[in-house]
Scaffold this motif. Structure first.
Motif, mmCIF file in Angstrom:
data_model
loop_
_atom_site.group_PDB
_atom_site.id
_atom_site.type_symbol
_atom_site.label_atom_id
_atom_site.label_comp_id
_atom_site.label_asym_id
_atom_site.label_seq_id
_atom_site.Cartn_x
_atom_site.Cartn_y
_atom_site.Cartn_z
ATOM 1 N N LEU A 49 0.826 -1.203 0.000
ATOM 2 C CA LEU A 49 0.000 0.000 0.000
ATOM 3 C C LEU A 49 0.863 1.257 0.000
ATOM 4 C CD1 LEU A 49 -2.843 1.340 0.319
ATOM 5 C CD2 LEU A 49 -2.522 1.137 2.789
ATOM 6 N N MET A 50 1.847 1.312 0.883
ATOM 7 C CA MET A 50 2.711 2.487 0.994
ATOM 8 C C MET A 50 3.523 2.717 -0.277
ATOM 9 S SD MET A 50 4.024 1.958 4.905
ATOM 10 C CE MET A 50 5.025 3.429 4.984
ATOM 11 N N GLU A 51 3.967 1.625 -0.885
ATOM 12 C CA GLU A 51 4.751 1.751 -2.121
ATOM 13 C C GLU A 51 3.916 2.385 -3.227
ATOM 14 O OE1 GLU A 51 6.930 -1.183 -5.385
ATOM 15 O OE2 GLU A 51 6.593 -1.909 -3.334
ATOM 16 N N LEU A 52 2.657 1.954 -3.361
ATOM 17 C CA LEU A 52 1.780 2.508 -4.392
ATOM 18 C C LEU A 52 1.368 3.946 -4.055
ATOM 19 C CD1 LEU A 52 -0.379 -0.679 -5.052
ATOM 20 C CD2 LEU A 52 1.313 0.338 -6.588
ATOM 21 N N MET A 53 1.208 4.250 -2.775
ATOM 22 C CA MET A 53 0.906 5.622 -2.371
ATOM 23 C C MET A 53 2.077 6.555 -2.668
ATOM 24 S SD MET A 53 -1.034 5.114 1.281
ATOM 25 C CE MET A 53 -1.228 6.892 1.515
ATOM 26 N N ALA A 54 3.278 6.083 -2.417
ATOM 27 C CA ALA A 54 4.465 6.905 -2.665
ATOM 28 C C ALA A 54 4.594 7.263 -4.139
ATOM 29 C CB ALA A 54 5.712 6.161 -2.186
ATOM 30 N N LYS A 55 4.110 6.370 -5.010
ATOM 31 C CA LYS A 55 4.151 6.619 -6.454
ATOM 32 C C LYS A 55 2.964 7.452 -6.941
ATOM 33 C CE LYS A 55 6.393 2.200 -7.567
ATOM 34 N NZ LYS A 55 6.165 0.883 -8.220
ATOM 35 N N GLY A 56 1.974 7.660 -6.059
ATOM 36 C CA GLY A 56 0.777 8.395 -6.458
ATOM 37 C C GLY A 56 -0.292 7.536 -7.083
ATOM 38 N N GLN A 57 -0.097 6.203 -7.074
ATOM 39 C CA GLN A 57 -1.061 5.309 -7.710
ATOM 40 C C GLN A 57 -2.221 4.934 -6.797
ATOM 41 O OE1 GLN A 57 1.239 2.026 -9.309
ATOM 42 N NE2 GLN A 57 2.532 3.398 -10.487
#
Length: 433
Positions: free
Chosen positions: A33-41
């Motif tokens: 979740l955090m990885e996708l949030m960091a990318k803006g996805q």
């Protein structure tokens, strides 16, 4: 470690309570979740001032969320009626409510909605500007537009729609392109009028950095609005729509540099064969930011039934990668929706969202359907009603037409296929007479 926004926290490796909520709801590992949030996805719209919020995520690999529009207008200004809609939308588990109020004591109503709602709250400050400032559109200053945006942020709104991609260059295309339905976005049309009346560039575009200051301070997610969304299938995927989308992609990158979360709004009306291409276009031009669409409505000829034309398009859109559906009611194009219109719109949109989730193989989506199929095979009516997307209507329909045999319905009676096969497989006594 401190953070300013949910995106900032994700980039710093900080797990917020909102991330924990979303991770649990979506059965997604919080690190993914955090990885996708960091990318803006993925975004988690969560204004720091919205204390009653039950956080939801919008974006890649998550369930398709739905939004319900409501609010006070000059012709329909009964606050209690609109608050009843809010309560009903919450009871029906809509993930988002947009307050589109544009008349009267808008702030008082907005504060009540934010206070009572676990759903994320959105707004369009442009709608509120004329009533809030009590001024003619032409006379509103750029600073005053910003003051309205800031007030919405202070009041706890989780995401705001701003039409920052409607530049003077796009406006020239609108004048020259001979669109059939011109601009159907209310906020977009008001900005277009302000720009033309004052012979100035879009104040939301020129003051975008100041808006980012506000969003970063309160953790407000930007829903970058499509002022030029097609209002008819004749206008879909034209140069006006695409040019604005290019602008939104550039603004998305600027927002991300400030750790401000972004969703992209999309059409609108379009024929069913254009939907997939529009999703691909948005994801490419706007760098995989979550996509939020109204409909899309796949035909223009069904006033009174546009919850159906919208659900058809919404299901296709969701299946192809759209992340967030704005509901459409039977009243679309005709009037402000009443409570029953709202209920029908919510159910139709929830069906579309779920159909898309099945196609996208969203975790847990098919389990619901499999449980319903098992209940049907078992002729377990109480379980069927419990699992129904609208239990009240399913129960009422059966009660209105009671069968002679409780293990069937009045459509087939003793010839019910489920009843027949169940009895044969279980070696039970079988008779059709």
């Amino acid at each position: 470690m401190n953070y300013t926004t949910q995106m900032d926290a994700a980039r710093k490796g900080i797990v917020t309570k909102e991330m924990k909520e979303v991770s649990k709801k979506e059965q997604m590992d919080v690190r993914e979740l955090m990885e996708l949030m960091a990318k803006g996805q993925i975004v988690i719209p969560a204004n720091k001032n919205h204390k009653s919020l039950s956080a939801e995520g919008v974006g890649k690999n998550l369930r398709t969320k739905i939004n319900v529009n409501l609010g006070i207008s000059r012709d329909c200004k009964d606050v209690e009626v609109e608050l009843e809609k809010v309560r009903t939308a919450i009871d029906m588990k809509a993930e988002a409510i947009m307050d589109l109020s544009n008349y009267g004591k808008t702030r008082e109503f907005r504060e009540k909605v934010v206070d009572m709602s676990p759903a994320m709250i959105g707004s369009v400050p442009m709608y509120d500007a004329i009533g809030y400032l009590d001024k003619e559109l032409k006379d509103i200053t750029e600073e005053e537009f910003l003051s309205v945006i800031e007030q919405h942020a202070i009041d706890g709104v989780d995401f705001i729609t701003i039409h920052a991609g409607l530049t003077r260059d796009v406006c020239k295309k609108i004048r020259n392109h001979q669109r059939l339905t011109h601009i159907v976005s209310r906020g977009g049309s008001l900005l277009f009028a302000w720009m033309e009346l004052n012979d100035k560039e879009n104040p939301i575009y020129t003051n975008f950095d100041k808006i980012l200051d506000i969003c970063e301070k309160h953790d407000v997610t930007l829903s970058l609005g499509d002022a030029c969304r097609p209002g008819s299938i004749a206008d879909s995927t034209d140069t006006v729509q695409v040019q604005e989308l290019v602008n939104l992609g550039e603004l998305t990158k600027r927002a991300w540099e400030r750790n401000v979360q972004v969703m992209i709004e999309g059409p609108g009306h379009m024929s069913i064969d254009e939907i997939e291409a529009n999703v691909v276009l948005e994801k490419r031009l706007c760098h995989e930011a979550p996509f939020y669409v109204l409909g899309p409505l796949v035909t223009d000829i069904a006033p009174g039934y546009d919850h159906i034309t919208s659900a058809i398009g919404g299901a296709v859109a969701s299946a192809k990668g759209v992340d967030f559906l704005c509901y459409v009611t039977p009243a679309e194009h005709l009037r402000l929706p009443n409570l029953e219109d709202m209920k029908e719109g919510i159910i139709a949109t929830k069906i579309a969202a779920h159909a898309g989730d099945i196609a996208k193989n969203v975790k847990g989506a098919r389990e619901w359907d499999n449980k319903m199929s098992k209940a049907r095979a078992d002729l377990d009516w109480s379980e069927m009603f419990k699992l129904a997307i609208d239990p009240e209507k399913a129960t009422r329909y059966r009660e209105e037409s009671k069968p002679t045999h409780e293990d069937s319905c009045t459509m087939c009676g003793k010839m019910c296929s489920m009843r027949t096969v169940k009895k044969i497989l279980n070696d039970e006594e079988f008779s059709l007479i």
